[in-house]
Design a protein around this motif. Sequence first.
Motif, PDB file in Angstrom:
ATOM      1  N   TRP A 168       0.818  -1.212   0.000  1.00 23.99           N
ATOM      2  CA  TRP A 168       0.000   0.000   0.000  1.00 23.99           C
ATOM      3  C   TRP A 168       0.850   1.259   0.000  1.00 23.99           C
ATOM      4  O   TRP A 168       2.024   1.242   0.356  1.00 23.99           O
ATOM      5  N   VAL A 169       0.182   2.330  -0.436  1.00 23.35           N
ATOM      6  CA  VAL A 169       0.730   3.680  -0.322  1.00 23.35           C
ATOM      7  C   VAL A 169      -0.386   4.543   0.246  1.00 23.35           C
ATOM      8  O   VAL A 169      -1.513   4.536  -0.255  1.00 23.35           O
ATOM      9  N   ALA A 170      -0.083   5.245   1.328  1.00 19.04           N
ATOM     10  CA  ALA A 170      -1.116   6.002   2.029  1.00 19.04           C
ATOM     11  C   ALA A 170      -0.528   7.263   2.635  1.00 19.04           C
ATOM     12  O   ALA A 170       0.658   7.316   2.972  1.00 19.04           O
ATOM     13  N   THR A 171      -1.365   8.274   2.767  1.00 19.96           N
ATOM     14  CA  THR A 171      -0.978   9.498   3.456  1.00 19.96           C
ATOM     15  C   THR A 171      -0.909   9.234   4.962  1.00 19.96           C
ATOM     16  O   THR A 171      -1.769   8.545   5.521  1.00 19.96           O
ATOM     17  N   ASP A 172       0.095   9.783   5.608  1.00 23.13           N
ATOM     18  CA  ASP A 172       0.195   9.690   7.066  1.00 23.13           C
ATOM     19  C   ASP A 172      -0.724  10.754   7.670  1.00 23.13           C
ATOM     20  O   ASP A 172      -0.297  11.848   8.035  1.00 23.13           O
ATOM     21  N   HIS A 173      -2.007  10.412   7.761  1.00 27.91           N
ATOM     22  CA  HIS A 173      -3.001  11.376   8.234  1.00 27.91           C
ATOM     23  C   HIS A 173      -2.801  11.737   9.704  1.00 27.91           C
ATOM     24  O   HIS A 173      -3.127  12.856  10.120  1.00 27.91           O
ATOM     25  N   ALA A 174      -2.282  10.811  10.489  1.00 31.46           N
ATOM     26  CA  ALA A 174      -2.001  11.138  11.895  1.00 31.46           C
ATOM     27  C   ALA A 174      -0.945  12.234  11.979  1.00 31.46           C
ATOM     28  O   ALA A 174      -1.048  13.159  12.790  1.00 31.46           O
ATOM     29  N   PHE A 175       0.074  12.144  11.133  1.00 35.86           N
ATOM     30  CA  PHE A 175       1.095  13.186  11.083  1.00 35.86           C
ATOM     31  C   PHE A 175       0.469  14.521  10.680  1.00 35.86           C
ATOM     32  O   PHE A 175       0.794  15.575  11.246  1.00 35.86           O
ATOM     33  N   GLY A 176      -0.438  14.482   9.699  1.00 34.32           N
ATOM     34  CA  GLY A 176      -1.097  15.711   9.256  1.00 34.32           C
ATOM     35  C   GLY A 176      -1.915  16.357  10.355  1.00 34.32           C
ATOM     36  O   GLY A 176      -1.882  17.582  10.535  1.00 34.32           O
ATOM     37  N   ALA A 177      -2.652  15.539  11.107  1.00 39.52           N
ATOM     38  CA  ALA A 177      -3.436  16.086  12.219  1.00 39.52           C
ATOM     39  C   ALA A 177      -2.519  16.692  13.262  1.00 39.52           C
ATOM     40  O   ALA A 177      -2.818  17.755  13.831  1.00 39.52           O
ATOM     41  N   GLY A 178      -1.396  16.042  13.514  1.00 36.87           N
ATOM     42  CA  GLY A 178      -0.433  16.591  14.478  1.00 36.87           C
ATOM     43  C   GLY A 178       0.113  17.933  14.032  1.00 36.87           C
ATOM     44  O   GLY A 178       0.292  18.847  14.856  1.00 36.87           O
ATOM     45  N   MET A 179       0.377  18.083  12.734  1.00 34.39           N
ATOM     46  CA  MET A 179       0.825  19.381  12.207  1.00 34.39           C
ATOM     47  C   MET A 179      -0.204  20.463  12.477  1.00 34.39           C
ATOM     48  O   MET A 179       0.138  21.591  12.852  1.00 34.39           O
ATOM     49  N   ALA A 180      -1.474  20.132  12.261  1.00 31.38           N
ATOM     50  CA  ALA A 180      -2.540  21.114  12.479  1.00 31.38           C
ATOM     51  C   ALA A 180      -2.606  21.531  13.943  1.00 31.38           C
ATOM     52  O   ALA A 180      -2.719  22.726  14.261  1.00 31.38           O
TER      53      ALA A 180
ATOM     54  N   VAL B 173      -6.936  10.665  11.709  1.00 34.34           N
ATOM     55  CA  VAL B 173      -6.925  12.068  12.127  1.00 34.34           C
ATOM     56  C   VAL B 173      -7.085  12.164  13.640  1.00 34.34           C
ATOM     57  O   VAL B 173      -6.371  12.908  14.315  1.00 34.34           O
ATOM     58  N   VAL B 174      -8.025  11.400  14.191  1.00 33.87           N
ATOM     59  CA  VAL B 174      -8.248  11.413  15.638  1.00 33.87           C
ATOM     60  C   VAL B 174      -7.007  10.929  16.379  1.00 33.87           C
ATOM     61  O   VAL B 174      -6.597  11.506  17.396  1.00 33.87           O
ATOM     62  N   ARG B 175      -6.386   9.865  15.857  1.00 37.76           N
ATOM     63  CA  ARG B 175      -5.173   9.350  16.495  1.00 37.76           C
ATOM     64  C   ARG B 175      -4.069  10.404  16.514  1.00 37.76           C
ATOM     65  O   ARG B 175      -3.394  10.601  17.548  1.00 37.76           O
ATOM     66  N   GLY B 176      -3.880  11.108  15.400  1.00 42.38           N
ATOM     67  CA  GLY B 176      -2.861  12.148  15.348  1.00 42.38           C
ATOM     68  C   GLY B 176      -3.175  13.317  16.256  1.00 42.38           C
ATOM     69  O   GLY B 176      -2.269  13.894  16.882  1.00 42.38           O
TER      70      GLY B 176
ATOM     71  N   LYS C  26      -4.916  13.149  19.078  1.00 42.30           N
ATOM     72  CA  LYS C  26      -4.672  12.710  20.453  1.00 42.30           C
ATOM     73  C   LYS C  26      -3.173  12.665  20.760  1.00 42.30           C
ATOM     74  O   LYS C  26      -2.742  13.092  21.836  1.00 42.30           O
ATOM     75  N   GLN C  27      -2.384  12.152  19.828  1.00 44.52           N
ATOM     76  CA  GLN C  27      -0.935  12.077  20.048  1.00 44.52           C
ATOM     77  C   GLN C  27      -0.341  13.466  20.239  1.00 44.52           C
ATOM     78  O   GLN C  27       0.493  13.688  21.134  1.00 44.52           O
ATOM     79  N   ALA C  28      -0.765  14.426  19.404  1.00 41.92           N
ATOM     80  CA  ALA C  28      -0.234  15.780  19.521  1.00 41.92           C
ATOM     81  C   ALA C  28      -0.710  16.444  20.814  1.00 41.92           C
ATOM     82  O   ALA C  28       0.061  17.155  21.477  1.00 41.92           O
ATOM     83  N   MET C  29      -1.957  16.224  21.178  1.00 37.67           N
ATOM     84  CA  MET C  29      -2.480  16.794  22.428  1.00 37.67           C
ATOM     85  C   MET C  29      -1.707  16.262  23.624  1.00 37.67           C
ATOM     86  O   MET C  29      -1.353  17.008  24.548  1.00 37.67           O
ATOM     87  N   ASN C  30      -1.430  14.956  23.628  1.00 40.34           N
ATOM     88  CA  ASN C  30      -0.646  14.371  24.732  1.00 40.34           C
ATOM     89  C   ASN C  30       0.762  14.943  24.780  1.00 40.34           C
ATOM     90  O   ASN C  30       1.288  15.253  25.851  1.00 40.34           O
TER      91      ASN C  30
END
Length: 382
Positions: free
Chosen positions: A190-202, A228-231, A233-237
């Motif tokens: 697979w090839v996929a966008t790292d959406h968790a990373f994107g949410a963390g950037m935001a 998105v939710v995972r990213g 939460k990770q950034a909030m923590n």
Amino acid sequence: MSTEPGQESGGKSLFSLQRRERLMEELRAHGAITVRDIAAKLGVSELTIRRDVNILADEGLVSRVHGGATLPSPLDRSTAGRATSHSYSIGMVVPSLDYYWPQVISGARGEAEVQNLRIAVRGSAYDAADNRRQVQALLDTQNIDGLIVAPDMGGEHGKELLRWLNALPIPVILAERRAPSEIPAHKLEWVATDHAFGAGMAVRHLWQEGHRMIGCLTDSTSPTSPHVVRGWKQAMNALKIPLDKSIHEDSAKLDNGDRAKHFDRVLELCRESGTTAMLVHSDTQAVAFVQHCVDRGVDVPGSMAIVGYDDEVAYLAEPAISAVRPPKSYVGKVAVQLMAARLAEGRMRPVHRIDLNPELIVRESSVGAPRAASVSLVEDAL
């Protein structure tokens, strides 16, 4: 007769080659270009762009149309004589042909031309049963050598679809999807966008703008939202923002009346918790939320800063919405590159699973607001 800088006889100067590369990039991103728009964007004459289009058309890379060019079409007889037989045929099944996925398809088609692959695209729905029907139709009618697919993976039907795809006798590459760890899909790439990373950037962008309570509004029916939710939460923590006091709301399957009530509730929760910024997935949801804030007298970004996710229509809002932009065309491009390598190297090639980072496009909705008064402004508006 004078010529433009870098233009030489035969159109072979470095500048003209770079210019034609830009034309191809625009075509792969948007599917079509106009001579007028591209000339203005590149700062050259329309005559120069017409010459570039003619050169690319003579090489079979574009199809000429009135006022511009498109990617090559099988209906364009002018390129038929130059066409060569394709080395392989690949099928592609995506869940939508009008949001997000057109750019993925464009990237795949552009790379398929480079790799001398034929690509057959079918639209589906966010439904595992329909995904399987569309894949089966390609298998039955197109004589394909490989498959790129974005399947629905929810529930037992989704898991069974992944097992079926993994057992197919041809290589399968997932686009913007990852098989869950509980499914032994050892063959799937697979090839996929790292959406968790994107949410963390935001979240970090909003933190840098001075916000200390940052909520998240998502759609649980979207395959992207869990990442998105995972990213978030990770950034909030990481920023030590307490999750138990933070807003996380689901906006799935709401019609206009229910949506207005839901957004009112979100704003009330923002007032109670002191939340002054929201990450909203997807773009259309972010646009609707911004409009609701404006209707309720909540200034954006003065009282509420907003970052959307997808960057499909965020720029159309008033104010324009900051958004995380996945590299959609590159998802398609890299998926085809993976397929071409797999077909060329066979079973000896290790399974590849690739994450691509998105980028944050900063616009008016998330910058320049006075933070000290934000909470009171939301309260006054309500």
